[in-house]
Structure formats: C-alpha cells, structure tokens
Scaffold this motif. Structure first.
Motif, mmCIF file in Angstrom:
data_model
loop_
_atom_site.group_PDB
_atom_site.id
_atom_site.type_symbol
_atom_site.label_atom_id
_atom_site.label_comp_id
_atom_site.label_asym_id
_atom_site.label_seq_id
_atom_site.Cartn_x
_atom_site.Cartn_y
_atom_site.Cartn_z
ATOM 1 N N GLN A 85 3.292 5.945 -2.773
ATOM 2 C CA GLN A 85 4.485 6.663 -3.211
ATOM 3 C C GLN A 85 4.528 6.801 -4.727
ATOM 4 N N ALA A 86 4.126 5.749 -5.438
ATOM 5 C CA ALA A 86 4.121 5.801 -6.905
ATOM 6 C C ALA A 86 3.125 6.843 -7.409
ATOM 7 N N LEU A 87 1.939 6.859 -6.815
ATOM 8 C CA LEU A 87 0.919 7.829 -7.230
ATOM 9 C C LEU A 87 1.368 9.256 -6.951
ATOM 10 N N LEU A 88 1.909 9.487 -5.744
ATOM 11 C CA LEU A 88 2.362 10.837 -5.400
ATOM 12 C C LEU A 88 3.515 11.274 -6.295
ATOM 13 N N LYS B 224 0.830 -1.208 0.000
ATOM 14 C CA LYS B 224 0.000 0.000 0.000
ATOM 15 C C LYS B 224 0.866 1.259 0.000
ATOM 16 N N THR B 225 1.920 1.231 0.796
ATOM 17 C CA THR B 225 2.819 2.389 0.844
ATOM 18 C C THR B 225 3.494 2.607 -0.502
ATOM 19 N N GLU B 226 3.889 1.510 -1.136
ATOM 20 C CA GLU B 226 4.539 1.603 -2.443
ATOM 21 C C GLU B 226 3.586 2.208 -3.479
#
Length: 645
Positions: A300-303, A295-297
C-alpha cells in the motif's frame, strides 16, 4: 422537491423482468441515453462497471445503487427499476437478492451543485424501511415518483421531539466521518444508518460527510470537545485527519454501518471505556481497525507513492516528448541544444520533473502513506539523499519506507504538552525525521541500495537476445494480468526505476504491451459480435482509442464478465508483444506519451523508422493473437454452455 430535474416517468421501470445485474444496468443506461442524460453509453458503462469492481453496491434489504461518475454524463440523473423477481447482486456479504435498483449518473465536474445535493438526499431517504417497501410495491411510475418526493420533503423537515433532544444532550457523543470513492451513495447512507442507530442506542452521533460536495456537516468545536470516541467509515483518505488526534477511534469500510451500525457504535463505546480520551496528550490516539499484514502495508505504501508521482511523471514525460517532437518535425536541433532557448527550457522543465523531482516525490508520499503529514519532510529528504548517492528509483522507495517508519516511531514516543504542539509539528518532528532518515540514507542504508541499484542497471544493460526476450514476456504478462491493478503497478514501478537509471528497454516493452488488451476488446467484438454481450460490444467501440492512449482499464468490464478466458487471452498476446520488443532492443525514455511513443524511441541499430514499425507492429500482432485466442475460447464456452450470451 421537484425530482423531474433528475428523472422522468420514462426512466422508472415498474416490475421489470431483468434476469441479472448486467441486463438491468444496460437497460437503465439505455433509458438515460435515450432521454439525453448521457452522451456515450459505452463510456458511462465503463464508469459504472469500474465502480462495481471497487466494492459492493447492493446495500441490503433488496436495494442496489449502482453509480458512475463520467464526463459522458450531460447532467446529473437517475433511473429506477423495481423487479418482478429478485436478482443476484454483489453485496457486502457476497451476492444479495435485489428487487429495487437506482442507477445514478453523476457528471465528473458537478460535485457540489444542486443536482448532486438532490442525489444525496435521495439515497439518504432510501434508508427508511417503510419508504423503501412502499417504493418496491408501487404500481405506477407516477406513484413511485410521488413517494420519493414525499420522502425527501419529510427528510428536510426534522421531527425530533423535545424529549429526544433533551436525552441526546445528556448522551455520550461519538463523532464520525463517512467517505466513499464516488462520494454519493455509500457516504450518505452510512451516515444515515449511524445516526439512526445512535438514536436507538441513546448515543449522540455527529456525522461529517466527506463526499462529492466536499465536507458536509462539519463537526463543531463543541462536539469535538464533548466527544468520547470517533468512527471512520471510509474507503478513502480522511481530510484534515489531525482534528481527530487523541480520540479513541474505530475504522471500518464505508459499507459496514449499513450492515451493523449498532455494533460499530457499541465497539466505539467499549474502546472509549478501555482507553479514555486524554485531553492533555493530543497525539495519543487509540485506534481499532482491520489490521493489515506487513507485506500488505508495504504494498500500500509503494502504490501510494507511485500514485502521487504518476501525474508528475506523465507531465514531465509529455512536456519532454513535445519538445522532442517539435525539434524533430521542424529541424530545430540547434535551438533544442542552446542554453536558455525556449526549447531548451521546455526540455529542462520536463527532464527535471523526471530526473530531479520524481524520486523525492515518490519517497515523500511513500512515507506519507505510513505516517501521515509529519512524514512528508523526512520523505522528501530521503528522496533527495537517494539522488545524491545515486541510488535512484530503488533508493527512493527504500528512503520513503525508512522515513515513514522513523516518523511513526518518533510520533509515538516523542510527545510534549499541548502548549508546544506547534513547535512539535512544525519544527521538532520535521528536523528529527529529516536528520534520522537523511543520515540513514546517506551513510548507512543508502550506499548498499546504490550498489544494488548499480548492479541492477548493469544487468539490465547487459541483457540481449533470449534474456531480453524473457524479460519482455515477464513484463508483458505483468502489464495485462490485472489491467492497472497492483501487479500492473509493480511492472510500472520496475520500468520507471529502470528508466530513472537510464535503461530504456523495459519501459518500451511496457508502453507497447499497454495497447494489447484494449485493441483485443475492440477487435474481438468486431470480428465475432455474436459471441459477446451487448455491453461488451459497446465497450469495444471505444477501447481502441483508450489503447492508443496507453490505458488498459477500458478492458475491465469485459474482464469482470469472463475473467479466466479474457485475462488468459490478454496474457498470451501480451507475452508475444513483450518478447518482440525486448528482443529488438528498443528503448523509450519518455513515459506517458501513448501512441506518440513510437516517434520517441531511443536510437538502436535498427534505425528510428524500423524501431517504430517493430514497436507498434508488436502491439498489433499481440492483439491479433489475443483476439483469435479469445474468440476460440469464447466460442467453445458458448457451445458447451459454460458461458451464456
């Protein structure tokens, strides 16, 4: 080394009685302002507090180096304070006792100059325990300045003995990169701690600093050839990352070497033993890092994708807004609609940045976050495919994730001899990735995403009355919850996605609410200054202007000081603002225009003048409500001793 070009004896405070970090920072900023080193105390304070919110500046052993990069800094400078009693400061392991403070003021446009080089030498000199101890116990500002000058002079004259050099020539080699957001203190101190620990352990440590001066101490070909492992101590992306392919790699935050440099080096040596470097497979890289969840990954990819797309979105929206404003002010509607006229070309320039490039750029850099440079081509292809099948902004996000994970798999399992690296990187990877990601978007995943996108668009278009009001409340709370953080960015992504699908209501809500927090800081500090600290009052003098530009981050210093009451009050007013704009069915089709958005609202039954009045009036009403709530809560907190001025 003449440090007087960076500081003066008047900027050195001996055995100061500061009781907390805020008091110390404000006193040092006041000194820099009085000596003409900075032009705007509030703006520089915002920069320093923003840096404080990003990570620890207490570096252990009683030392804190707060710093800020700002256009308000007239020239690079620093102020120093030794403390009569230690104070608590945000450090690597929570709060730390600090009795020596260096506040660095860094001009935004002076990276690479002599002044910045002096600052980096200064921070590096402070790593030495003996130097730091002498400075802490200096009796006068003159003595302290002399100790600093001497430490830097000695630093510039290496004293390695011939026996030490001979030992290091036979030692294992570890190449390192240090990099922090500001590119000053942590970058150079982490490098110094790694180098000192390497000498102690008998390991040759070669550190490349990627800081405010660009790449310093670039690792040589010889050192790369001899390296057995690599250490990345970084909070930002490593430049020219492909150079390190094939090396077993340890990844840690940039502040970690200050705390445990020896253990990090030992971890790198152990990793090198378990997974030796394979010189014949340049893309086989063993990596140890702080693992992040799936979920964190994804977050981070979206941001990452959004952050790369934002400049393009702002530029396109602003160019389009200028064309519309010129048309409306001078009555040039005919010119605006005539093909190949100058206004028509500006209109197309801004519109194509938003309508044609926005989704491919979003997809490409979402993919880049997951699989680095080889994912850019497939990411752009996935974004173009999203445009072709009508899956819009949502399709761009999904396409970027597909391209990123596809390229991660391709890089891992499709490898050739080093002889064919060029063919692999510039032909095989982009072609395979583009075919797979493009095909999945065009014929498999893209169609269902387009269906969902169409359904979302239809649902948003159907919202009215209480449903639109509820949407406004939700967006309003998201915008002001973390003032530019991940929750705010999630709302931004949603509103941009709706705009990309020609649904303009959500972005109108977003743009209006963005003014609430900044206006609240200014209004509350003006109406009840006795309830706020000096730095909060200084902050309030400029945040109203940031609010007009649609910038929420100006409220961060106050929010950090008193998060529950400040953020809570923002949410109350933001919910009201969002509800009003949503209920009024006001739309906005040009992002990034700030207060000028009120002249660019899409037509609705209320008419242009009434829409503009309601849109801006909602922001003012929400700000007033937030201000009254904040003053009430702060007054109660002060009266009950829960908050001290």
């Amino acid at each position: 080394m003449n440090l007087t070009q960076l500081t003066t004896q008047e900027l050195i405070y001996i055995q100061s009685p500061f009781s907390n970090s805020d008091e110390a920072i404000n006193a040092l900023i006041e000194g820099l302002y009085q000596k003409g080193k900075i032009s705007d105390k509030s703006a520089f304070l915002n920069a320093v507090m923003q840096r404080e919110s990003e990570g620890p500046t207490a570096l252990g052993e009683g030392l804190a180096i707060p710093h800020g990069k700002s256009v308000a800094v007239n020239e690079a400078a620093f102020a120093v304070a030794t403390l009569a009693q230690p104070i608590a400061w945000n450090g690597i392991d929570g709060e730390e006792d600090v009795n020596l403070i260096f506040l660095l003021a860094i001009p935004e446009a002076q990276a690479g100059t002599t002044h910045i080089q002096l600052l980096t030498q200064l921070t590096t000199a402070l790593v030495d325990d003996e130097v730091r101890e002498k400075i802490i116990h200096a009796k006068t500002s003159e003595e302290l300045l002399g100790l600093l000058s001497q430490a830097i002079e000695e630093q510039l004259e290496p004293t390695e003995s011939s026996s030490e050099v001979a030992l290091l020539e036979k030692a294992p080699v570890i190449v390192c990169v240090t990099a922090c957001p500001a590119g000053i203190a942590h970058t150079y101190m982490a490098a110094e701690y790694l180098e000192k620990a390497g000498k102690k352990l008998g390991v040759k440590i070669v550190v490349e600093k990627q800081g405010a001066n660009g790449i310093e101490g670039r690792i040589s070909v010889e050192d790369f050839d001899n390296a057995t492992a690599c250490i990345f101590a970084s909070e930002v992306a490593i430049k020219e990352l492909e150079r390190f392919s094939g090396l077993p790699t340890i990844k840690v935050p940039v502040a970690e070497p200050i705390k445990r440099a020896e253990s990090i080096i030992n971890e790198a040596l152990e990793l090198a033993k378990k997974t030796p470097r394979d010189m014949t497979k340049s893309h086989k890289t063993a990596t140890v890092e702080n693992k992040v969840g799936f979920k964190t990954e994804l977050k981070q990819a979206l941001l990452s994708g959004i952050s790369f797309a934002v400049p393009l979105i702002v530029a396109g929206g602003t160019v389009l807004a200028i064309a519309v404003l010129i048309t409306q002010i001078f009555g040039l509607q005919a010119v605006y609609e005539t093909e190949n006229s100058w206004l028509w070309l500006y209109r197309k320039l801004g519109g194509n940045l938003l309508g044609v490039l926005m989704v491919p750029v979003l997809a490409a850099y979402t993919a880049y976050s997951l699989a680095d440079k080889p994912a850019l081509g497939p990411g752009f292809a996935a974004g173009v495919a999203a445009n072709l099948i009508g899956s819009g902004f949502l399709g761009g996000i999904v396409g970027g994730l597909i391209a990123g994970y596809v390229m991660r798999y391709v890089k891992q399992y499709i490898r050739l001899s080093p002889t064919f690296n060029g063919f692999l990187s510039f032909y095989l990877y982009p072609v395979i990735g583009t075919l797979i990601a493009g095909s999945l978007m065009l014929f498999v995943i893209g169609k269902p995403v387009a269906f969902v996108n169409t359904g979302l668009t239809n649902w948003l278009n159907s919202l009215s009355g209480s449903n639109a009001l509820l949407l406004g409340v939700i967006i309003g709370c998201f915008v002001s919850f973390d003032l530019g953080g991940p929750v705010n960015k999630a709302a931004y992504a949603f509103c941009l996605g709706a705009m990309a699908n020609e649904v303009y209501g959500p972005y109108a809500i977003f743009a209006s609410v963005k003014m609430v927090s900044a206006f609240t800081v200014t209004a509350s500090t003006l109406m009840a200054p006795k309830l706020f600290k000096d730095f909060e009052i200084e902050t309030g003098k400029s945040t109203w202007l940031l609010g007009l530009a649609g910038i929420t981050e100006g409220a961060i210093p106050m929010a950090i000081e008193d998060p529950i009451r400040v953020i809570g009050s923002f949410l109350v007013g933001s919910a009201v603002t969002g509800a009003i704009v949503g209920w009024a069915s006001i739309g906005l089709s040009t992002p990034g225009a700030g207060i000028f958005s009120m002249f660019l609202l899409t037509e609705n039954p209320l008419g242009a003048f009434a829409s503009a009045g309601i849109w801006f009036g909602a922001a003012l009403l929400g700000s007033l409500i937030s201000t009254l709530v904040l003053i009430s809560w702060r007054k109660h907190a002060v009266a009950t001793g829960k908050f001290a001025i």
